[in-house]
Design a protein around this motif. Structure first.
Motif, PDB file in Angstrom:
ATOM      1  N   GLY A  86       0.849  -1.188   0.000  1.00 29.53           N
ATOM      2  CA  GLY A  86       0.000   0.000   0.000  1.00 29.53           C
ATOM      3  C   GLY A  86       0.886   1.240   0.000  1.00 29.53           C
ATOM      4  O   GLY A  86       2.071   1.170  -0.342  1.00 29.53           O
ATOM      5  N   ARG A  87       0.349   2.364   0.433  1.00 26.98           N
ATOM      6  CA  ARG A  87       1.137   3.598   0.493  1.00 26.98           C
ATOM      7  C   ARG A  87       2.273   3.478   1.500  1.00 26.98           C
ATOM      8  O   ARG A  87       3.415   3.838   1.217  1.00 26.98           O
ATOM      9  CB  ARG A  87       0.244   4.787   0.878  1.00 26.98           C
ATOM     10  N   SER A  88       1.953   2.952   2.679  1.00 26.51           N
ATOM     11  CA  SER A  88       2.954   2.873   3.739  1.00 26.51           C
ATOM     12  C   SER A  88       3.057   1.479   4.362  1.00 26.51           C
ATOM     13  O   SER A  88       3.772   1.306   5.339  1.00 26.51           O
ATOM     14  CB  SER A  88       2.635   3.901   4.830  1.00 26.51           C
ATOM     15  N   SER A  89       2.357   0.491   3.811  1.00 27.87           N
ATOM     16  CA  SER A  89       2.368  -0.826   4.434  1.00 27.87           C
ATOM     17  C   SER A  89       2.575  -1.946   3.421  1.00 27.87           C
ATOM     18  O   SER A  89       2.289  -1.793   2.237  1.00 27.87           O
ATOM     19  CB  SER A  89       1.067  -1.061   5.201  1.00 27.87           C
ATOM     20  N   TRP A 114       5.742   1.327   7.304  1.00 27.95           N
ATOM     21  CA  TRP A 114       6.908   2.201   7.263  1.00 27.95           C
ATOM     22  C   TRP A 114       6.571   3.459   8.044  1.00 27.95           C
ATOM     23  O   TRP A 114       5.509   4.046   7.836  1.00 27.95           O
ATOM     24  CB  TRP A 114       7.251   2.537   5.815  1.00 27.95           C
ATOM     25  N   SER A 122       3.049   7.218  10.044  1.00 27.13           N
ATOM     26  CA  SER A 122       3.371   6.419   8.861  1.00 27.13           C
ATOM     27  C   SER A 122       4.011   7.301   7.801  1.00 27.13           C
ATOM     28  O   SER A 122       3.774   8.510   7.735  1.00 27.13           O
ATOM     29  CB  SER A 122       2.127   5.730   8.312  1.00 27.13           C
ATOM     30  N   PRO A 124       5.551   7.085   3.478  1.00 24.39           N
ATOM     31  CA  PRO A 124       5.498   6.276   2.254  1.00 24.39           C
ATOM     32  C   PRO A 124       6.635   5.252   2.204  1.00 24.39           C
ATOM     33  O   PRO A 124       7.753   5.539   2.632  1.00 24.39           O
ATOM     34  CB  PRO A 124       5.668   7.303   1.138  1.00 24.39           C
ATOM     35  N   GLU A 127      10.794   4.151  -2.516  1.00 21.69           N
ATOM     36  CA  GLU A 127      10.612   3.696  -3.902  1.00 21.69           C
ATOM     37  C   GLU A 127      11.476   2.484  -4.222  1.00 21.69           C
ATOM     38  O   GLU A 127      11.051   1.601  -4.959  1.00 21.69           O
ATOM     39  CB  GLU A 127      10.879   4.835  -4.888  1.00 21.69           C
ATOM     40  N   ARG A 130       9.637  -0.459  -2.821  1.00 26.42           N
ATOM     41  CA  ARG A 130       8.457  -0.683  -3.657  1.00 26.42           C
ATOM     42  C   ARG A 130       8.845  -1.348  -4.977  1.00 26.42           C
ATOM     43  O   ARG A 130       8.160  -2.241  -5.465  1.00 26.42           O
ATOM     44  CB  ARG A 130       7.731   0.646  -3.916  1.00 26.42           C
ATOM     45  N   GLN A 134       7.378  -4.735  -7.280  1.00 28.06           N
ATOM     46  CA  GLN A 134       6.584  -4.176  -8.376  1.00 28.06           C
ATOM     47  C   GLN A 134       5.752  -5.189  -9.132  1.00 28.06           C
ATOM     48  O   GLN A 134       4.702  -4.844  -9.661  1.00 28.06           O
ATOM     49  CB  GLN A 134       7.479  -3.420  -9.354  1.00 28.06           C
TER      50      GLN A 134
END
Length: 136
Positions: A86-89, A114, A122, A124, A127, A130, A134
């Motif tokens: 997700g955005r932060s998890s 994060w 929290s 982000p 990258e 992430r 991907q």
């Protein structure tokens, strides 16, 4: 509904005599330590510090389903899988076996969030982290 997961690490962790309890099997709390060790190995291999400075991971929930008891001596094989971030998890999933034995002894899950360690809020997911997830 089946959740897509990516195998991100396999860790081998020796069972210590002291991991067992009065019932003669690995204590239930130690399974969480095995999962934690695999998670920390994964993040450290990617270059992230698991510590209280800057930004980093915390666990907001964790569960374990105990299927069969682990006992000393032996080496636990922990397979760590990640789900769609997700955005932060990041959802993480675990399979615990003994090295050389295909029998599933336990499964687990945890949600890695994060955070900015200074504010406790929290943040982000980086990258670069992430990017390694991907294809989910």
């Amino acid at each position: 509904m089946e959740t897509k997961r990516k195998l991100i690490l396999t860790s081998h962790i020796p069972i210590r005599w002291g991991d067992m309890d009065a019932y003669g099997h690995v204590n239930n709390t130690v399974y969480f330590r095995y999962m934690e060790q695999a998670r920390c190995e994964w993040l450290e291999q990617l270059g992230y510090t698991v510590g209280p400075v800057g930004e980093g991971p915390v666990i907001v929930n964790a569960s374990c389903t105990f299927l069969l008891p682990l006992t000393y001596p032996g080496t636990v094989e922990v397979k760590l899988f990640a789900g769609h971030p997700g955005r932060s998890s990041i959802p993480t999933h675990y399979e615990l076996r003994l090295v050389g034995d295909d029998t599933l002894y336990a499964t687990g899950e945890s949600k890695v969030v994060w955070i900015d360690t200074g504010s406790g809020k929290s943040a982000p997911i980086p990258e670069s982290l992430r990017a390694c997830l991907q294809d989910l």
